[in-house]
Design an enzyme around this catalytic site. Structure first.
Site, PDB file in Angstrom:
ATOM      1  N   GLY A  14       0.778  -1.234   0.000  1.00 13.77           N
ATOM      2  CA  GLY A  14       0.000   0.000   0.000  1.00 13.77           C
ATOM      3  C   GLY A  14       0.809   1.283   0.000  1.00 13.77           C
ATOM      4  O   GLY A  14       0.308   2.322   0.429  1.00 13.77           O
ATOM      5  N   ASN A  16       1.725   2.909  -2.716  1.00 15.97           N
ATOM      6  CA  ASN A  16       1.062   3.778  -3.704  1.00 15.97           C
ATOM      7  C   ASN A  16      -0.236   4.347  -3.144  1.00 15.97           C
ATOM      8  O   ASN A  16      -0.579   5.502  -3.393  1.00 15.97           O
ATOM      9  CB  ASN A  16       0.797   3.020  -5.014  1.00 15.97           C
ATOM     10  CG  ASN A  16       2.018   3.009  -5.912  1.00 15.97           C
ATOM     11  OD1 ASN A  16       2.432   4.052  -6.409  1.00 15.97           O
ATOM     12  ND2 ASN A  16       2.610   1.838  -6.096  1.00 15.97           N
ATOM     13  N   LEU A  83      -3.175  -7.464  -7.260  1.00 17.09           N
ATOM     14  CA  LEU A  83      -2.531  -8.572  -7.964  1.00 17.09           C
ATOM     15  C   LEU A  83      -3.488  -9.583  -8.588  1.00 17.09           C
ATOM     16  O   LEU A  83      -3.052 -10.577  -9.150  1.00 17.09           O
ATOM     17  CB  LEU A  83      -1.574  -9.300  -7.002  1.00 17.09           C
ATOM     18  CG  LEU A  83      -0.383  -8.460  -6.541  1.00 17.09           C
ATOM     19  CD1 LEU A  83       0.469  -9.235  -5.532  1.00 17.09           C
ATOM     20  CD2 LEU A  83       0.461  -8.006  -7.724  1.00 17.09           C
ATOM     21  N   LYS A  84      -4.776  -9.350  -8.490  1.00 14.60           N
ATOM     22  CA  LYS A  84      -5.723 -10.312  -9.068  1.00 14.60           C
ATOM     23  C   LYS A  84      -6.246  -9.785 -10.393  1.00 14.60           C
ATOM     24  O   LYS A  84      -6.262  -8.578 -10.639  1.00 14.60           O
ATOM     25  CB  LYS A  84      -6.908 -10.512  -8.112  1.00 14.60           C
ATOM     26  CG  LYS A  84      -6.530 -11.176  -6.826  1.00 14.60           C
ATOM     27  CD  LYS A  84      -6.274 -12.647  -7.077  1.00 14.60           C
ATOM     28  CE  LYS A  84      -5.933 -13.342  -5.760  1.00 14.60           C
ATOM     29  NZ  LYS A  84      -5.532 -14.734  -5.977  1.00 14.60           N
ATOM     30  N   ASN A 100      -4.538   1.376 -13.716  1.00 14.48           N
ATOM     31  CA  ASN A 100      -3.561   0.569 -12.983  1.00 14.48           C
ATOM     32  C   ASN A 100      -2.205   1.238 -13.066  1.00 14.48           C
ATOM     33  O   ASN A 100      -1.922   1.960 -14.018  1.00 14.48           O
ATOM     34  CB  ASN A 100      -3.481  -0.824 -13.628  1.00 14.48           C
ATOM     35  CG  ASN A 100      -2.468  -1.739 -12.948  1.00 14.48           C
ATOM     36  OD1 ASN A 100      -2.438  -1.834 -11.716  1.00 14.48           O
ATOM     37  ND2 ASN A 100      -1.631  -2.402 -13.726  1.00 14.48           N
ATOM     38  N   HIS A 102       1.847   0.254 -13.221  1.00 13.91           N
ATOM     39  CA  HIS A 102       2.746  -0.876 -13.486  1.00 13.91           C
ATOM     40  C   HIS A 102       4.191  -0.386 -13.403  1.00 13.91           C
ATOM     41  O   HIS A 102       4.496   0.692 -13.932  1.00 13.91           O
ATOM     42  CB  HIS A 102       2.442  -1.448 -14.883  1.00 13.91           C
ATOM     43  CG  HIS A 102       3.250  -2.670 -15.194  1.00 13.91           C
ATOM     44  ND1 HIS A 102       2.922  -3.919 -14.721  1.00 13.91           N
ATOM     45  CD2 HIS A 102       4.386  -2.827 -15.902  1.00 13.91           C
ATOM     46  CE1 HIS A 102       3.821  -4.802 -15.142  1.00 13.91           C
ATOM     47  NE2 HIS A 102       4.718  -4.164 -15.865  1.00 13.91           N
ATOM     48  N   ASP A 143      -2.262  -5.828 -18.445  1.00 13.83           N
ATOM     49  CA  ASP A 143      -1.240  -4.813 -18.782  1.00 13.83           C
ATOM     50  C   ASP A 143      -1.285  -4.352 -20.239  1.00 13.83           C
ATOM     51  O   ASP A 143      -0.258  -3.958 -20.792  1.00 13.83           O
ATOM     52  CB  ASP A 143       0.172  -5.346 -18.470  1.00 13.83           C
ATOM     53  CG  ASP A 143       0.369  -5.615 -16.987  1.00 13.83           C
ATOM     54  OD1 ASP A 143      -0.303  -4.958 -16.168  1.00 13.83           O
ATOM     55  OD2 ASP A 143       1.190  -6.475 -16.656  1.00 13.83           O
ATOM     56  N   GLU A 172       6.624   6.032  -9.146  1.00 17.53           N
ATOM     57  CA  GLU A 172       5.205   5.630  -9.077  1.00 17.53           C
ATOM     58  C   GLU A 172       4.440   6.519  -8.105  1.00 17.53           C
ATOM     59  O   GLU A 172       3.305   6.917  -8.368  1.00 17.53           O
ATOM     60  CB  GLU A 172       5.077   4.169  -8.616  1.00 17.53           C
ATOM     61  CG  GLU A 172       5.577   3.142  -9.602  1.00 17.53           C
ATOM     62  CD  GLU A 172       5.371   1.729  -9.069  1.00 17.53           C
ATOM     63  OE1 GLU A 172       4.257   1.413  -8.634  1.00 17.53           O
ATOM     64  OE2 GLU A 172       6.334   0.947  -9.086  1.00 17.53           O
TER      65      GLU A 172
HETATM   66  C1  GRF Z   1       4.071  -1.345  -7.303  1.00 21.21           C
HETATM   67  O1  GRF Z   1       5.344  -1.494  -7.861  1.00 21.21           O
HETATM   68  C2  GRF Z   1       3.015  -1.355  -8.377  1.00 21.21           C
HETATM   69  O2  GRF Z   1       3.442  -0.810  -9.572  1.00 21.21           O
HETATM   70  C3  GRF Z   1       2.793  -2.819  -8.578  1.00 21.21           C
HETATM   71  O3  GRF Z   1       2.900  -3.389  -7.311  1.00 21.21           O
HETATM   72  C4  GRF Z   1       3.685  -2.553  -6.463  1.00 21.21           C
HETATM   73  C5  GRF Z   1       2.769  -2.217  -5.327  1.00 21.21           C
HETATM   74  O4  GRF Z   1       3.349  -1.537  -4.308  1.00 21.21           O
HETATM   75  N1  GRF Z   1       1.572  -3.039  -9.303  1.00 21.21           N
HETATM   76  P1  GRF Z   1       2.453  -0.938  -3.145  1.00 21.21           P
HETATM   77  O5  GRF Z   1       1.484  -2.010  -2.668  1.00 21.21           O
HETATM   78  O6  GRF Z   1       1.748   0.267  -3.673  1.00 21.21           O
HETATM   79  O7  GRF Z   1       3.441  -0.596  -2.071  1.00 21.21           O
END
Ligand code: GRF
Length: 213
Positions: A14, A16, A83-84, A100, A102, A143, A172
């Site tokens: 979490g 992000n 991730l799903k 999303n 990536h 993706d 990110e």
């Molecule tokens: C990030 O690198 C995002 O791009 C990818 O998974 C990671 C998630 O990190 N999809 P977080 O859960 O936001 O710390």
């Protein structure tokens, strides 16, 4: 103007989500209204609770009706370390309102199985001199949806998957809030939008501004 309501989908740590919560806290444009996790033990749920945001856990992330119900009346749905696979019914329901982040420059280094450390490992093995972060629309293929915004991150000599992941993650944390705010400013239009960095994408400055060309 009512802030655009945002639902954030998570599975992991979490960071992000934390960056989004920080960036949107005082924004009149968008607000994180709910956080939905594919797993009950995701650290991201703690991040949400600490921020006082409503949380939910999906019992079956493949159940489209439950997925749509959990996202609720969000104007924008953001996958942040989710991730799903998103069930096709949910993709259709939130067409052009589901995005999303990536940790590479799509369409390279994406697709089934390309997540976490594996992405950065593949970038290093390829010999690419540049990696980066991509915010894109989610469609029926992993993706593959149209790109909204990208930010490059140079690969350095001696980089390991972990060192590269750290630098991409920092980007990110700036790119995702910037993209969410830019889309909110446009009213989250129900058509694909592409955003561009002002000036050189390698010079982030202090604000990391994204604009329509
Ligand atoms: C990030 O690198 C995002 O791009 C990818 O998974 C990671 C998630 O990190 N999809 P977080 O859960 O936001 O710390």
């Amino acid at each position: 103007m009512t802030p655009a309501s945002v639902a954030v989908l998570v599975s992991g740590s979490g960071t992000n989500l934390a960056a989004l919560l920080d960036a949107l806290r005082a924004s009149p444009l968008a607000r994180v209204e709910r956080v939905v996790s594919s797993r009950a033990d995701a650290v991201a749920l703690e991040v949400a609770r600490r921020a006082g945001v409503a949380t939910a856990v999906l019992a079956d992330p493949g159940d489209a009706a439950a997925w749509v119900a959990a996202a609720g009346d969000a104007r924008l749905v953001v996958l942040a370390g989710y991730l799903k696979r998103v069930p096709p019914g949910a993709v259709a329901r939130f067409r052009w309102r589901l995005i999303n982040i990536h940790p590479a420059l799509l369409p390279a280094f994406g697709g089934v199985g390309m997540y976490g450390r594996r992405v950065h490992q593949a970038v290093l093995e390829s010999g690419a001199a540049v990696s980066g972060a991509t915010v894109h629309y989610v469609d029926e293929e992993y993706d593959r949806g149209p790109t909204i915004a990208q930010w490059p991150v140079p690969v350095r000599p001696g980089d390991t998957p972990d060192s590269l992941a750290r630098r991409v993650l920092e980007v990110e944390h700036r790119l995702l809030p910037a993209a969410v705010l830019a889309l909110a400013r446009l009213g989250v239009p129900e058509r694909p939008v592409r955003l561009f960095a002002t000036g050189s994408a390698f010079v982030m400055g202090d604000t990391g501004v994204l604009e329509l060309e």
